[in-house]
Scaffold this motif. Structure first.
Motif, PDB file in Angstrom:
ATOM      1  N   ARG A 137       0.796  -1.316  -0.008  1.00 62.14           N
ATOM      2  CA  ARG A 137      -0.426   0.105   0.302  1.00 62.14           C
ATOM      3  C   ARG A 137       0.922   1.264  -0.152  1.00 62.14           C
ATOM      4  O   ARG A 137       0.066   1.958   0.242  1.00 62.14           O
ATOM      5  CB  ARG A 137      -1.029  -0.035   1.426  1.00 62.14           C
ATOM      6  N   ALA A 138       2.136   1.333  -0.287  1.00 67.67           N
ATOM      7  CA  ALA A 138       3.173   2.285  -0.185  1.00 67.67           C
ATOM      8  C   ALA A 138       3.427   3.187  -1.523  1.00 67.67           C
ATOM      9  O   ALA A 138       3.450   2.161  -2.403  1.00 67.67           O
ATOM     10  CB  ALA A 138       4.661   1.623   0.429  1.00 67.67           C
ATOM     11  N   TYR A 139       2.375   4.125  -1.678  1.00 69.53           N
ATOM     12  CA  TYR A 139       3.105   5.398  -3.149  1.00 69.53           C
ATOM     13  C   TYR A 139       3.691   5.891  -2.673  1.00 69.53           C
ATOM     14  O   TYR A 139       3.478   7.160  -1.717  1.00 69.53           O
ATOM     15  CB  TYR A 139       1.854   5.289  -3.841  1.00 69.53           C
ATOM     16  N   GLY A 140       5.470   5.924  -3.558  1.00 67.06           N
ATOM     17  CA  GLY A 140       5.883   6.462  -3.054  1.00 67.06           C
ATOM     18  C   GLY A 140       7.023   6.401  -1.768  1.00 67.06           C
ATOM     19  O   GLY A 140       6.901   5.465  -1.442  1.00 67.06           O
ATOM     20  N   ILE A 141       8.361   7.240  -2.404  1.00 67.10           N
ATOM     21  CA  ILE A 141       9.493   6.543  -1.467  1.00 67.10           C
ATOM     22  C   ILE A 141       9.922   6.810   0.097  1.00 67.10           C
ATOM     23  O   ILE A 141      10.103   5.998   0.408  1.00 67.10           O
ATOM     24  CB  ILE A 141      10.865   7.339  -2.053  1.00 67.10           C
ATOM     25  N   GLN A 142       9.104   7.925   0.139  1.00 66.44           N
ATOM     26  CA  GLN A 142       8.944   7.857   1.755  1.00 66.44           C
ATOM     27  C   GLN A 142       7.708   7.021   1.970  1.00 66.44           C
ATOM     28  O   GLN A 142       7.896   6.463   3.436  1.00 66.44           O
ATOM     29  CB  GLN A 142       8.100   9.634   2.015  1.00 66.44           C
ATOM     30  N   ALA A 143       6.297   7.085   1.467  1.00 66.82           N
ATOM     31  CA  ALA A 143       6.093   5.523   2.370  1.00 66.82           C
ATOM     32  C   ALA A 143       6.247   4.444   2.464  1.00 66.82           C
ATOM     33  O   ALA A 143       6.286   3.688   3.446  1.00 66.82           O
ATOM     34  CB  ALA A 143       4.301   5.728   1.712  1.00 66.82           C
ATOM     35  N   ALA A 144       7.575   4.050   1.548  1.00 60.19           N
ATOM     36  CA  ALA A 144       8.171   3.187   1.799  1.00 60.19           C
ATOM     37  C   ALA A 144       9.296   2.797   2.358  1.00 60.19           C
ATOM     38  O   ALA A 144       9.285   1.724   3.192  1.00 60.19           O
ATOM     39  CB  ALA A 144       8.441   2.123  -0.201  1.00 60.19           C
ATOM     40  N   ALA A 145       9.636   3.953   2.784  1.00 65.81           N
ATOM     41  CA  ALA A 145      10.777   4.121   3.753  1.00 65.81           C
ATOM     42  C   ALA A 145       9.940   3.435   5.371  1.00 65.81           C
ATOM     43  O   ALA A 145      10.698   2.779   5.837  1.00 65.81           O
ATOM     44  CB  ALA A 145      11.333   4.830   4.000  1.00 65.81           C
ATOM     45  N   GLN A 146       8.914   4.264   5.048  1.00 66.85           N
ATOM     46  CA  GLN A 146       7.690   3.903   6.699  1.00 66.85           C
ATOM     47  C   GLN A 146       7.063   2.684   6.813  1.00 66.85           C
ATOM     48  O   GLN A 146       7.391   1.599   7.528  1.00 66.85           O
ATOM     49  CB  GLN A 146       6.750   4.764   6.325  1.00 66.85           C
TER      50      GLN A 146
END
Length: 879
Positions: free
Chosen positions: A176-185
């Protein structure tokens, strides 16, 4: 020679024809497709689908709602090694081409001719941006031409940095992560700029195939992809060989990190979500709105812990109800010196286990599968018993961890539950009440120190307010939101019992009674044709204490005195004016049961009512959301709550005075206060422009200025005479000093006041208390309205929760000193009669009176105590 020239000429003409045909085809496609292409300029105003986020007043994330997890960041915030990793993985010629990489397209075409199907699309990062924002992912030649044309337009209108920023915030990266910041989290629980090179390369490998290269689902494939990207970075001289070798040694450290909440406060988050969606509709889930609540993260955490502790403590007093369920045993266990080694069982626990019962790998895996479907509630984790023998108890968690429970950490005190009033004898061995395959709950007292527990069958709620403006400081609606979404703090209408008595006593003070008024605490029987049986109200103790002063009756919570007080002033007079405390006068019972709190109210309403006592007589309204902003930080909503202003002019209420034997009329609001009462206190907006679905209140031309209009908080109206407010507060302080709330003395403060409450059964336990800084109400009971058990009162079940919370809430806060208003007098009285004491009376005590109600010197000559007797006729219906 002539033939060769002819062939060459033919070849040239054919080549020219092919080029011309290609150009003609390209031109035709351009002319056909170009008018249908979207405007690239819209990318500058694009709204990335960003979830709704709810924050505490101190900026801690406490809730997130929306299908897509995304936190957009600026290009400058992205670490340079990550940009290099993305370029190495996706488009190493990004800074040299103009949107289309001819070499890449030719390579893709060659693969298509050789294999007969599309292997790679030859897309650049710019082409991916075009596809992600404007096109579908369907692989067709028409879409590819559109992609190329859009990429060329994008490169003409946007800078390389703007293109990369759009790409890094738009791409889907799994979980459910869209974008690199959300993926890092999602994968590491950190911000993107906190990751090391190996972790950055891992995320850079996800856009190609988020499922195939997911480091949680496929760690081995993800590592291969990561190492290939590191090799490309070395080849492109982004990193040196030493950095490359060190990054290769890094293990896969990714794990699922949920929503990344700073504090999980689901009851608060759900209230904020509902309010925001009511205001802005479904756009609230996608437009990146940020909701800032009035809740303190520290106080909310303390409230949640206090409720859990209070429920567990109550539950432990009433015995162990046994295992939740029993899981089937596939095959018979065997005895061995060590557990059989498996890939699913914690290796350290295996090594420490000796002379234990051994179950097969198939059995253990089946149990783990079953446990994974059992959610954790309030940190109470499900576990299956693997051994119960003597004073030894061993359990296994859903992920194979084997835990030995010390005999004194629960098993020794697991007295069986018989009824709400009885428990059995404590067990002598674990096999007396547990066996292999039983599912139990465990909690961690301290690191690696676990105890046997169970999910409480009762529920509790807590709500705390700022008494000066009604801002909710903490709210807990039950044991765990995942167990039950029902918010008992706002939705459960429970009988408050004696928790309601202060409002009856306030009406009594307004109608001429005093703290020294003596009421007879004696048996009373009411016969009424509408009743199925005779009503014989009793005190909680079942005893009667004779003539009792009003002050004593309140802090000792005497039911019969309260009934006689209500009968004396009349239920109609008592109910009139209850709206100033936040109660709906139409729903209050117009009979004597009102004195015992027989009507249902939620804890939030009770806390709001007590705020009037806490702030000295001002009416406030509870509110949760302080501000809502959009993705750019622009304010869309600003709360304007009623706020106490003690320094403001004309704050004194216009309460009409009355003779001692007449009813005091309710306050008449001034013109200014009437205007303020028409203002919507919570739904006031401060906007630069109206939002869709929200009405903007037009401003009159004479208010237009060059300066932005600043919202002004409306002044909370004075609804209780200052003298009456002071006296009732003084009486409620005695509840803590020497009454049913004296357990609160453990806090070591002299500025606390409050009241316990217990209903018949007992079925509901309450405590509401406050000082000048905080007002809080706690409730404990069963959703099914079952009895709590003998000996369970507000002071034993609800008050401990309040104490645990207030210990944190008032830590470091100076004591509140309430200034005595004019018009009060302190008089020495005879505690037996309530009359002014003679100078030679050694038992005389001091009492506070309004000047007009103070005992006169003439009372000194009276030999008859002013005791209200039974001869008076009943002015109201009983029920």
């Amino acid at each position: 020679m002539t033939i060769n020239k002819a062939y060459i000429r033919l070849l040239l003409w054919l080549s020219l024809a092919a080029i011309s045909g290609g150009l003609a085809l390209f031109s035709g496609l351009y002319l056909y497709l170009s008018p249908k292409l979207p405007a690239v300029e819209t990318l500058r105003q694009v709204k990335l689908q960003t979830p709704l986020r709810v924050y505490s007043s101190d900026g801690v994330l406490i809730g997130e709602f929306g299908e897509k997890r995304r936190t957009p960041i600026a290009y400058e915030e992205a670490p340079e090694p990550f940009v290099q990793a993305i370029l190495a993985a996706e488009d190493d010629r990004f800074y040299s081409h103009h949107g289309v990489d001819i070499k890449g397209l030719l390579r893709a075409a060659s693969q298509l001719l050789q294999s007969g199907h599309i292997q790679t699309g030859g897309s650049t990062i710019t082409m991916q941006v075009a596809r992600n924002f404007f096109l579908t992912r369907k692989q067709t030649f028409t879409r590819k031409f559109n992609e190329i044309l859009l990429a060329l337009q994008i490169e003409r209108e946007l800078s390389k940095e703007e293109i990369l920023e759009l790409y890094m915030n738009k791409i889907y990266l799994g979980n459910r992560a869209y974008g690199i910041q959300a993926a890092a989290q999602a994968y590491y629980g950190k911000n993107i700029n906190e990751l090391n090179l190996a972790q950055l390369a891992m995320i850079a490998g996800l856009p190609k195939a988020p499922s195939a290269y997911n480091p949680i689902a496929n760690p081995s494939r993800a590592m291969i992809r990561r190492n290939w990207i590191l090799g490309r970075m070395l080849e492109l001289e982004y990193i040196d060989n030493l950095t490359y070798q060190e990054a290769l040694k890094e293990p896969v450290t990714a794990s699922y990190h949920g929503s990344g909440l700073g504090l999980d406060a689901p009851y608060i988050a759900e209230m904020a979500r509902k309010k925001t969606v009511d205001l802005f509709g479904e756009a609230a889930y996608t437009d990146g709105y940020q909701v800032y609540t009035t809740v303190s993260s520290e106080l909310q955490s303390s409230a949640q812990q206090a409720v859990i502790k209070g429920l567990l403590t109550y539950d432990n007093r009433h015995g162990y109800r046994g295992p939740e369920t029993s899981l089937p045993i596939i095959d018979a266990p065997t005895a061995s010196a060590e557990f059989e080694a498996t890939n699913t069982i914690d290796e350290q626990a295996q090594a420490e286990a000796t002379e234990a019962t051994v179950f097969s790998t198939e059995q253990l895996e089946a149990w783990q599968t079953a446990l994974k479907s059992m959610p954790t509630y309030a940190s109470l984790r499900a576990a299956v018993v693997t051994m119960a023998q003597g004073q030894e108890l061993q359990v296994m968690t859903a992920y194979g961890q084997l835990i030995n429970i010390d005999w004194n950490n629960g098993p020794s005190n697991a007295k069986p539950y018989i009824s709400e009033n009885r428990v059995g004898r404590a067990p002598k061995a674990t096999e007396d009440f547990l066996s292999a395959g039983d599912v139990v709950r465990i909690s961690e007292k301290s690191p690696d120190n676990w105890q046997l527990a169970q999910i409480p069958s009762a529920q509790a709620a807590l709500v705390a307010l700022n008494p000066d403006d009604g801002g909710i400081q903490a709210l807990v609606g039950g044991l765990d939101f995942r167990q039950s979404h029902f918010n008992r703090a706002t939705q459960a209408e429970r009988q408050p019992g004696s928790n309601f008595k202060p409002f009856i006593y306030t009406a009594a003070l307004e109608n001429g009674l005093t703290p020294a008024t003596v009421i007879n605490d004696a048996p009373i029987v009411f016969d009424d044709a509408s009743l199925e049986s005779t009503w014989r109200p009793e005190n909680a103790s079942g005893k009667f204490f004779g003539p009792t002063r009003l002050r004593q009756a309140l802090f000792k919570s005497r039911n019969l005195v309260s009934i006689r007080v209500l009968r004396t002033i009349g239920t109609g007079n008592a109910i009139t004016g209850m709206s100033r405390f936040g109660f709906n006068e139409e729903t209050l019972p117009h009979d004597l049961s009102l004195a015992l709190g027989s009507h249902g109210v939620p804890p939030l309403q009770i806390a709001t009512a007590y705020a009037v006592f806490a702030n000295g007589g001002y009416q406030v309204e509870p509110y949760l959301i302080d501000q809502i902003t959009d993705a750019e930080g622009q304010t869309l909503y600003q709360a304007l709550p009623l706020t106490v202003c003690r320094e403001c002019e004309n704050q004194e209420s216009d309460l009409a005075t009355a003779d001692n034997d007449t009813t005091i009329e309710q306050p008449e609001l001034s013109a200014e206060q009437e205007l303020q009462s028409l203002i919507d206190q919570e739904d006031s907006f401060v906007e630069a422009a109206p939002e869709p679905g929200i009405e903007e209140e037009p401003l009159s031309s004479d208010l237009e200025t060059s300066e932005p209009l600043q919202p002004q908080r409306p002044i909370a109206p004075k609804v209780l005479d200052a003298k009456v407010a002071y006296i009732i507060d003084n009486m409620l302080r005695d509840v803590i000093k020497k009454g049913t709330g004296r357990r609160a003395q453990v806090l070591g403060r002299s500025d606390l006041a409050g009241k316990t409450g217990t209903t018949n059964g007992p079925k509901d336990a309450w405590f509401s208390g406050y000082n000048g800084h905080m007002v809080a109400t706690t409730w404990l009971g069963f959703d099914q309205n079952l009895p709590l058990g003998r000996g369970e009162y507000g002071g034993s079940a609800a008050l401990p929760i309040w104490i645990d919370f207030m210990r944190t809430a008032l830590d470091g806060i100076p004591e509140t000193v309430r200034e005595q208003p004019d018009g009060l007098i302190t008089v020495r009285i005879d505690p037996e009669t309530g009359l002014r004491a003679r100078p030679d009376n050694p038992d005389a005590i001091f009492e506070i009176f309004r000047t007009e109600n103070a005992p006169t010197l003439e009372d000194d000559n009276s030999d008859t105590p002013a005791v209200y007797t039974e001869e008076e006729s009943l002015p109201d219906e009983l029920f």
